[in-house]
Design a protein around this motif. Structure first.
Motif, short mmCIF file in Angstrom:
data_model
loop_
_atom_site.label_atom_id
_atom_site.label_comp_id
_atom_site.label_asym_id
_atom_site.label_seq_id
_atom_site.Cartn_x
_atom_site.Cartn_y
_atom_site.Cartn_z
N VAL A 1 0.86 -1.18 0.00
CA VAL A 1 0.00 0.00 0.00
C VAL A 1 0.90 1.23 0.00
O VAL A 1 1.86 1.30 0.78
N ARG A 2 0.62 2.20 -0.87
CA ARG A 2 1.33 3.49 -0.87
C ARG A 2 0.58 4.46 0.02
O ARG A 2 -0.65 4.56 -0.06
N THR A 3 1.31 5.17 0.88
CA THR A 3 0.66 6.13 1.79
C THR A 3 1.40 7.46 1.75
O THR A 3 2.62 7.50 1.58
N THR A 4 0.64 8.54 1.95
CA THR A 4 1.23 9.88 1.89
C THR A 4 1.07 10.65 3.20
O THR A 4 1.43 11.82 3.27
N SER A 5 0.54 9.98 4.22
CA SER A 5 0.42 10.64 5.52
C SER A 5 0.48 9.59 6.62
O SER A 5 0.22 8.41 6.39
#
Length: 429
Positions: A121-125
């Motif tokens: 999973v890519r996450t930005t926060s």
């Protein structure tokens, strides 16, 4: 041909050492280089982030080929600027270098091309990452998306460790590299490195290696940039190499070309050998360090000619790359404190004595400098003591005999590089 090599570490010393042996290499320049590279090349002061200055140097010195050693200039787009100036370059353009510059980019490419890899999973926060965490079993792998000098990967055994890693990354411990974080399922198996050269269309296998990331014997302690390596990694059998080429490397090259980002250079695939077959851990867009050192020791080709064929799209005109039957093993001597704050300035001597302990010994400089004419440590990983042998066990014995002939009181090394393959050789005997 006239060649400019960019970089200053052990990888670049190994490349310069091999390039200098090439009959086709007339002049070899290196920027910024190190004292070991200075024995092979003319050192010049160039800032790789100043693309115009590098291009101007190439014009003045009639440079035919630029070899970009480290990843940062590739991700920064130096190859694009040099190609626009009419200079042949070994190394991918900025768009293609995202294979190393962004772990999320690579994971998404794997999904599009059906390349076997870990679920992610890519996450930005931090909040988004915390919300995704329960979807993964323990242990879970936490990766800073961008370049983090080989240290932006945490294997968390508990949810608390995972949360601490996420807080650390999103709080800026890895700078811009941690602005995005990738969560991955933990894959079970043995890791190996597989290298391939490609001009964007044709592909040639370039050997295998296995490195040792943990700082301590028995694979203990924190991850480092690599404490040693050996080649070939026989756990990556010819059958598994073919599978990796057909299911991982070739689909990557074909997909990049089809999507307008043709990849030219070396593809370094970190593989996990799982019960389901090889799966991609990550890509690097350049030769590994210290894997490059053992590969260069075994290479039986004109390296300058080979890299030029990659840079000019002529790889399909060549046959298979020839590697020596001999094995190679390298031991990293690091400054005390590494991978934290290294003890710089420590005196080093005895390199000639080390190289004289057996045939096929080479000490590559990684983090060295001259102070008042004397050789001293200037970085975390300082020397790569490298040996050839008929087996990994013989290369290991020779490498450690050379280590013991050196004088580097403020340095240390692992004493078990190659232990897995040595055990396999003993079991097979």
């Amino acid at each position: 041909m006239n060649i400019l090599l960019l970089g200053s570490g052990g990888r670049e010393h190994a490349l310069s050492w091999k390039l200098a042996q090439s009959p086709t290499c007339e002049k070899l320049f290196a920027a910024p280089g190190n004292p070991g590279i200075a024995e092979c090349a003319t050192l010049v002061k160039l800032d790789a982030t100043d693309h115009d200055a590098v291009a101007a140097f190439c014009a003045v010195q009639a440079i035919d080929l630029v070899v970009i050693g480290p990843e940062a200039p590739l991700v920064d787009g130096l190859a694009d600027a040099l190609r626009a100036a009419g200079v042949a370059v070994f190394g991918p353009n900025k768009a293609a270098a995202q294979l190393e510059g962004s772990k999320g980019f690579t994971k998404d490419l794997c999904a599009r091309a059906n390349i076997p890899t870990a679920g992610y999973v890519r996450t930005t926060s931090l909040e988004q990452a915390r919300a995704a965490l329960p979807r993964f079993s323990l242990p879970v792998v936490i990766k800073a998306d961008g370049l983090a000098a080989g240290k932006g990967v945490i294997i968390a055994e508990t949810h608390n460790q995972a949360d601490e890693a996420l807080v650390d990354m999103f709080s800026g411990s890895f700078g811009a590299a941690g602005a995005e974080v990738v969560l991955e399922e933990f894959m079970t198996g043995e890791e190996a490195s597989f290298f391939a050269l490609t001009d964007g269309t044709d592909i040639l296998a370039f050997g295998s290696a296995q490195d040792h990331k943990r700082v301590g014997d028995g694979d203990t302690g924190p991850n480092t940039g690599g404490m040693g390596a050996y080649s070939p990694a026989r756990v990556l059998t010819p059958e598994l190499e073919r599978e990796a080429m057909e299911r991982i490397i070739r689909p990557t090259v074909d997909t990049m070309r089809a999507e307008g980002m043709p990849y030219s250079g070396v593809l370094y695939a970190g593989l996990m050998l799982t019960p389901e077959g090889p799966k991609l851990v990550e890509y690097n867009a350049r030769f590994g360090d210290p894997e490059c050192q053992v590969l260069m020791m075994r290479l039986e080709e004109d390296l300058a000619e080979l890299l030029m064929d990659v840079a000019t799209g002529r790889l399909g005109e060549r046959g298979a790359v020839t590697m020596a039957e001999d094995c190679a093993l390298t031991v990293v001597m690091a400054a005390k404190g590494y991978p934290g704050t290294p003890d710089k300035g420590g005196a080093i001597s005895g390199i000639d004595a080390a190289e004289g302990t057996a045939p096929g010994i080479k000490v590559f400089h990684a983090g060295t400098a001259l102070a008042d004419g004397a050789l001293v440590a200037s970085g975390g990983r300082v020397l790569n003591v490298t040996a050839l042998g008929a087996s990994i066990a013989q290369a290991q014995v020779r490498a450690y005999a050379a280590v013991d002939a050196l004088s580097f009181p403020s340095g240390f090394c692992r004493r078990d590089i190659g232990w897995r393959e040595v055990e396999r050789e003993q079991d097979a005997a």
